[in-house]
Design an enzyme around this catalytic site. Sequence first.
Site, PDB file in Angstrom:
ATOM      1  CB  THR A  17      -8.860  -6.722   8.211  1.00 51.48           C
ATOM      2  OG1 THR A  17      -8.644  -5.669   7.258  1.00 51.48           O
ATOM      3  CG2 THR A  17     -10.228  -7.336   7.979  1.00 51.48           C
ATOM      4  CG  ASP A  18      -5.563  -1.834  10.264  1.00 50.72           C
ATOM      5  OD1 ASP A  18      -6.489  -2.074  11.067  1.00 50.72           O
ATOM      6  OD2 ASP A  18      -5.137  -0.676  10.030  1.00 50.72           O
ATOM      7  N   GLY A 103      -9.627  14.348   8.782  1.00 49.11           N
ATOM      8  CA  GLY A 103     -10.664  13.671   9.554  1.00 49.11           C
ATOM      9  C   GLY A 103     -11.801  13.105   8.730  1.00 49.11           C
ATOM     10  N   GLY A 105     -11.511  10.371   6.883  1.00 52.10           N
ATOM     11  CA  GLY A 105     -11.286   8.949   6.642  1.00 52.10           C
ATOM     12  C   GLY A 105     -10.447   8.690   5.399  1.00 52.10           C
ATOM     13  CB  SER A 107      -5.216   8.180   5.414  1.00 50.00           C
ATOM     14  OG  SER A 107      -4.434   7.637   6.419  1.00 50.00           O
ATOM     15  CB  SER A 108      -5.539  14.251   6.365  1.00 47.06           C
ATOM     16  OG  SER A 108      -5.867  14.242   7.743  1.00 47.06           O
ATOM     17  CB  SER A 109      -3.013  11.464  10.255  1.00 45.31           C
ATOM     18  OG  SER A 109      -3.545  10.173  10.060  1.00 45.31           O
ATOM     19  CD  GLU A 141      -0.934   8.464  11.626  1.00 42.24           C
ATOM     20  OE1 GLU A 141      -2.010   8.512  12.241  1.00 42.24           O
ATOM     21  OE2 GLU A 141      -0.874   8.457  10.376  1.00 42.24           O
ATOM     22  CG  ASP A 153      -4.485   4.826   7.633  1.00 41.16           C
ATOM     23  OD1 ASP A 153      -5.187   3.985   7.038  1.00 41.16           O
ATOM     24  OD2 ASP A 153      -4.875   5.482   8.619  1.00 41.16           O
TER      25      ASP A 153
HETATM   26  P1  ADP Z   1      -7.586  11.289   8.949  1.00 37.24           P
HETATM   27  O1  ADP Z   1      -6.199  10.726   8.913  1.00 37.24           O
HETATM   28  O2  ADP Z   1      -8.627  10.244   8.684  1.00 37.24           O
HETATM   29  O3  ADP Z   1      -7.752  12.476   8.049  1.00 37.24           O
HETATM   30  P2  ADP Z   1      -6.836  11.780  11.664  1.00 37.24           P
HETATM   31  O4  ADP Z   1      -7.611  12.204  12.860  1.00 37.24           O
HETATM   32  O5  ADP Z   1      -6.083  10.516  11.723  1.00 37.24           O
HETATM   33  O6  ADP Z   1      -7.866  11.793  10.442  1.00 37.24           O
HETATM   34  O7  ADP Z   1      -5.792  12.909  11.276  1.00 37.24           O
HETATM   35  C1  ADP Z   1      -6.191  14.263  11.237  1.00 37.24           C
HETATM   36  C2  ADP Z   1      -5.125  15.093  11.935  1.00 37.24           C
HETATM   37  O8  ADP Z   1      -3.912  15.092  11.163  1.00 37.24           O
HETATM   38  C3  ADP Z   1      -5.478  16.559  12.081  1.00 37.24           C
HETATM   39  O9  ADP Z   1      -6.272  16.796  13.228  1.00 37.24           O
HETATM   40  C4  ADP Z   1      -4.092  17.201  12.201  1.00 37.24           C
HETATM   41  O10 ADP Z   1      -3.583  17.060  13.514  1.00 37.24           O
HETATM   42  C5  ADP Z   1      -3.261  16.324  11.266  1.00 37.24           C
HETATM   43  N1  ADP Z   1      -3.221  16.931   9.941  1.00 37.24           N
HETATM   44  C6  ADP Z   1      -3.856  16.533   8.817  1.00 37.24           C
HETATM   45  N2  ADP Z   1      -3.587  17.362   7.782  1.00 37.24           N
HETATM   46  C7  ADP Z   1      -2.771  18.312   8.256  1.00 37.24           C
HETATM   47  C8  ADP Z   1      -2.140  19.476   7.694  1.00 37.24           C
HETATM   48  N3  ADP Z   1      -2.320  19.809   6.411  1.00 37.24           N
HETATM   49  N4  ADP Z   1      -1.344  20.222   8.495  1.00 37.24           N
HETATM   50  C9  ADP Z   1      -1.165  19.897   9.783  1.00 37.24           C
HETATM   51  N5  ADP Z   1      -1.726  18.822  10.374  1.00 37.24           N
HETATM   52  C10 ADP Z   1      -2.514  18.047   9.634  1.00 37.24           C
HETATM   53 MG    MG Z   2      -5.467   9.238  10.240  1.00 40.03          MG
END
Ligand code: ADP
Ligand code: MG
Length: 368
Positions: A17-18, A103, A105, A107-109, A141, A153
């Site tokens: 929805t975002d 990766g 879901g 939101s590590s990014s 991003e 996110d």
């Molecule tokens: P999500 O946000 O759902 O986890 P994304 O594909 O949007 O998946 O983001 C994952 C990407 O974020 C990784 O491939 C990497 O490039 C970056 N990333 C995530 N965590 C780290 C980390 N600890 N150090 C460096 N890059 C990271």
């Molecule tokens: Mg992400």
Amino acid sequence: MATWRAPGRVNLIGEHTDYNDGFTLPFAIAASCTATVRPGGDGLRAGSAQVDGEVAIPLTGLAEAPAVPDWARYVLGAAWLLRDRGVDVPPLEVTVDSDVPSGAGLSSSAAVVCSVVTALDDALGLGLAPDELLALSRAVENDVVGAPTGGMDQLASLRSREGHVLFCDMRDLAAEPVPFDLGGAGLALLVVDSRAPHAHADGEYAARRRGCEAAAAALGVPALRDVVIDDLDAALARLDGVGAEEQRRYTRHIVTEDARVLQTVELLRAGRVREIGPLLTQSHVSMRDDFRITVPEVDTAVEVLLAGGALGARMTGGGFGGCVIGLLEAEAVESAAAQVEEAFAEAGFTPPVAFTVTPGPGAHRVDG
Ligand code: ADP
Ligand code: MG
């Protein structure tokens, strides 16, 4: 020097929805990224506890360093963008350390980007306003990495409040904390990371975005958010051009999903946490049948959780893998997790990872 911590997030409800100017309801989880910005040295240097090796680029920025890997773009992107905008960014080192699975879901990014942006703002004394922190995080991003995220996110990672979900209106980017007291209701939220490979996720995401934009254009509205639920049937009947079948499904998902977010907010405001379960499950059915972004692993996890007594369950995040959430009686968590593991083993899926989450704080300074 400054150190900030920013969390990953779970979206309770409101998927895709975002970018349709609609509503989402994410909250911060305990898993988070810690970023430290240390002025000094020369150029811009990036390090991550989760990645081998350092990346160093000249202060003049990205144009002179085209081969920078994505992870370092997430880490250094904000400094580049600030320099591009005329901020006097000194030589500095940015290091990150995160326990948000990448990766999945969660939101590590955004955890990386938001921890870096807040640490940079602090270390350089920029005094950026909340909407500027958000825009900068999102630009890293969207523009530096080229990931077309809709903004939820970063909003969740920056502005979440402990014990609350964040009611986000993605049209004006307003974010309002709404109490989400799981423990007080005797409930728990189980996250199951399906660990399904994200096959074709980027292309499918782009296709959904294009389809939603085409449907809005065909209906003559700025975004699908502008189709009110009472007019949904009439709107669907008006979609009859090329790609109409798909556009009708996408429209139905977005419009009903926005309505479900609003209903969930109403229930939470009234303290009726237990009653949100059916909305979560309806959201999953809509993502599975109309938006078509689920995969067998997440459908299986949802089915097993519901069969095991969950009040509601749904995939969370962009889809094609990722995580499922289940709203459960607190005492039912362990057996539910075991049942999902068993079902995955029987189906020959990669073993899932299950854990509970509670709503934590958004980005904050870490002392010491
Ligand atoms: P999500 O946000 O759902 O986890 P994304 O594909 O949007 O998946 O983001 C994952 C990407 O974020 C990784 O491939 C990497 O490039 C970056 N990333 C995530 N965590 C780290 C980390 N600890 N150090 C460096 N890059 C990271
Ligand atoms: Mg992400």
